[in-house]
Design a protein around this motif. Sequence first.
Motif, mmCIF file in Angstrom:
data_model
loop_
_atom_site.group_PDB
_atom_site.id
_atom_site.type_symbol
_atom_site.label_atom_id
_atom_site.label_comp_id
_atom_site.label_asym_id
_atom_site.label_seq_id
_atom_site.Cartn_x
_atom_site.Cartn_y
_atom_site.Cartn_z
ATOM 1 N N UNK A 203 -12.389 -30.161 71.087
ATOM 2 C CA UNK A 203 -13.191 -29.423 72.060
ATOM 3 C C UNK A 203 -13.045 -30.057 73.441
ATOM 4 N N UNK A 204 -13.208 -29.254 74.476
ATOM 5 C CA UNK A 204 -13.074 -29.777 75.838
ATOM 6 C C UNK A 204 -14.268 -30.627 76.247
ATOM 7 N N UNK A 205 -15.427 -30.236 75.771
ATOM 8 C CA UNK A 205 -16.669 -30.947 76.090
ATOM 9 C C UNK A 205 -17.217 -31.592 74.816
ATOM 10 N N UNK A 206 -17.962 -32.671 74.946
ATOM 11 C CA UNK A 206 -18.587 -33.266 73.756
ATOM 12 C C UNK A 206 -19.499 -32.245 73.067
ATOM 13 N N UNK A 207 -19.443 -32.213 71.752
ATOM 14 C CA UNK A 207 -20.243 -31.271 70.972
ATOM 15 C C UNK A 207 -21.522 -31.906 70.434
ATOM 16 N N UNK A 208 -21.557 -33.221 70.397
ATOM 17 C CA UNK A 208 -22.721 -33.955 69.889
ATOM 18 C C UNK A 208 -22.660 -35.375 70.442
ATOM 19 N N UNK A 209 -23.739 -36.148 70.301
ATOM 20 C CA UNK A 209 -23.716 -37.525 70.826
ATOM 21 C C UNK A 209 -22.628 -38.365 70.155
ATOM 22 N N UNK A 210 -21.953 -39.139 70.953
ATOM 23 C CA UNK A 210 -20.879 -40.005 70.446
ATOM 24 C C UNK A 210 -21.469 -41.238 69.764
ATOM 25 N N UNK A 211 -20.849 -41.640 68.671
ATOM 26 C CA UNK A 211 -21.234 -42.885 68.001
ATOM 27 C C UNK A 211 -20.380 -44.041 68.495
ATOM 28 N N UNK A 212 -19.137 -43.735 68.842
ATOM 29 C CA UNK A 212 -18.237 -44.723 69.424
ATOM 30 C C UNK A 212 -17.553 -44.071 70.623
ATOM 31 N N UNK A 213 -17.189 -44.869 71.570
ATOM 32 C CA UNK A 213 -16.509 -44.329 72.752
ATOM 33 C C UNK A 213 -15.084 -43.916 72.398
ATOM 34 N N UNK A 214 -14.537 -43.034 73.191
ATOM 35 C CA UNK A 214 -13.146 -42.619 73.000
ATOM 36 C C UNK A 214 -12.241 -43.847 73.134
ATOM 37 N N UNK B 50 -16.397 -39.675 68.114
ATOM 38 C CA UNK B 50 -16.328 -39.786 69.573
ATOM 39 C C UNK B 50 -17.204 -38.740 70.261
ATOM 40 N N UNK B 51 -17.797 -37.833 69.488
ATOM 41 C CA UNK B 51 -18.682 -36.821 70.053
ATOM 42 C C UNK B 51 -18.023 -35.470 70.260
ATOM 43 N N UNK B 52 -16.726 -35.398 70.120
ATOM 44 C CA UNK B 52 -16.005 -34.138 70.311
ATOM 45 C C UNK B 52 -15.842 -33.427 68.971
ATOM 46 N N UNK B 53 -15.846 -32.112 69.009
ATOM 47 C CA UNK B 53 -15.576 -31.326 67.813
ATOM 48 C C UNK B 53 -14.064 -31.280 67.606
ATOM 49 N N UNK B 54 -13.654 -31.448 66.380
ATOM 50 C CA UNK B 54 -12.234 -31.455 66.035
ATOM 51 C C UNK B 54 -12.009 -30.329 65.032
ATOM 52 N N UNK B 55 -11.016 -29.498 65.298
ATOM 53 C CA UNK B 55 -10.718 -28.359 64.439
ATOM 54 C C UNK B 55 -9.298 -28.471 63.892
#
Length: 174
Positions: free
Chosen positions: A107-118, A68-73
């Motif tokens: 992450x609050x903001x996208x960290x990289x381009x999304x491949x699929x939408x949320x 989705x483009x967000x970083x997940x920790x």
Amino acid sequence: MGDFAAAVVQRIFEMYLAGWGRKAIAEQLNRDGVPCPSAHAPHQNRHRKMDGWQHSTIVAILENPRYTGYAIYGRWQKVEELLDPDDVAAGYIARFRRSPQAKIVRSREPAHPALVSVEMFTAVQFEKRKRRSGGVAEWSSRSRRRAPKERSYELRGRIKCGICDRKMGGGCAA
């Protein structure tokens, strides 16, 4: 991730939402000659066989929120267990287990381009839950799209294997 791999990930999400099951998606990707992740990027997957798409790979892709483009920790946590509880000197083994949902951070903001939408990712998660909630019997009896057979054989099911005594089909290993 390259454009080719991104297109494959998007295709997997679209196929799943169109009613394809994870095994049918894997079979279709293999049939279409799409390289699996370990074959597409062997330098990143030295520990894996390059034996085509598996349904577990499809599940891992469908469950990965990073697309989705967000970083997940914190999705996984390292747990050390005694090899032998009666012999502490035997040492420990490190295993990775899924973290509880409360420990996973996005992450609050996208960290990289999304491949699929949320929205598409969320729709897949709801669809997976819906398919699971009816139980195996309900999902098995449900009409869904299956991967088309590559070939049809006139004698399929009429000849038995001399080794294992099973009905032979197009993919018999004997």
